[in-house]
Write an enzyme that holds these catalytic residues in place. Sequence first.
Site, short mmCIF file in Angstrom:
data_model
loop_
_atom_site.label_atom_id
_atom_site.label_comp_id
_atom_site.label_asym_id
_atom_site.label_seq_id
_atom_site.Cartn_x
_atom_site.Cartn_y
_atom_site.Cartn_z
CE LYS A 182 1.28 -85.67 19.03
NZ LYS A 182 0.14 -85.67 18.09
CG ASP B 208 -7.78 -83.44 17.76
OD1 ASP B 208 -8.61 -83.98 18.52
OD2 ASP B 208 -6.68 -83.96 17.49
CG ASP C 234 -3.26 -85.59 16.41
OD1 ASP C 234 -2.49 -86.50 16.77
OD2 ASP C 234 -4.42 -85.47 16.85
CB SER D 53 -0.38 -90.27 15.73
OG SER D 53 -1.39 -90.82 16.54
CG ASP E 271 -6.20 -91.33 17.00
OD1 ASP E 271 -6.93 -92.15 16.42
OD2 ASP E 271 -5.02 -91.58 17.32
#
Length: 242
Positions: free
Chosen positions: A140, A165, A8, A107, A10
């Site tokens: 996502k 995260d 990922d 992402s 961000d």
Amino acid sequence: MQPIVLFDLDGLLIDSEPIWDAAKREVFGPLGLHLTTEMQAATRGLRQRDMVAYWFDRATIQADPDDVEQQIVAAVCRRLAGVALKPGAEHAVAACARASRAMAVVSSSPESVIRAALASTGLDRSFDAVFSAEDDEHGKPHPGAYLRAAAALGGSPDECIVIEDSLNGVLAGVSARMTVVAVPEAADRCDPRFAIATLVLESLKDLDTSAFGAYVSRGSRDATWASRAADPQPFRAPDRAV
């Protein structure tokens, strides 16, 4: 066999969540929606069109959703020049480059944001490809972007390690039946839902790639069990797709 590693962006590689939060406050504030820290956390990991739709469904906002999304992305791009890497990001990227046969960023951000962020931090030469969920039918926590990345890089889901995260990102990786390494923010680390990940770390500095082989073989079984036993959303890919 060396795995494919899918990062990922961000909040994992770059400290961009404060940038996104500031951009959303800048755009939504004049429209009467004042986002608290808790409200921002509710949409962490979603692509921008889904985040915008989430708040339009819950608040009275007199604006065009597409225009709001574009304004937020533009505000983020203006702030990306000085974005910092998260602790351990350089270590994790370098270690994974040595331990994997291919490596990509997957992402929810638009591709323009992904490439700008990677160029700004000097990570743009470290990855074989970037994949944005921006134009996918679903973002996502749907696994589509991860399954698309695996296919494009010539791998099956059980050969892939996802590093995420956010809970939405972890759900996407688990639903794709990939090995998932979660690196939650400190405030989210006690959330029991992260237990569906194969491994939970406090920092990317703690990533040990010597265990990748064991993670892939064990993680494929654990992810399948978790997706069947704890599936919080019907986001698993059909068996024929994997």
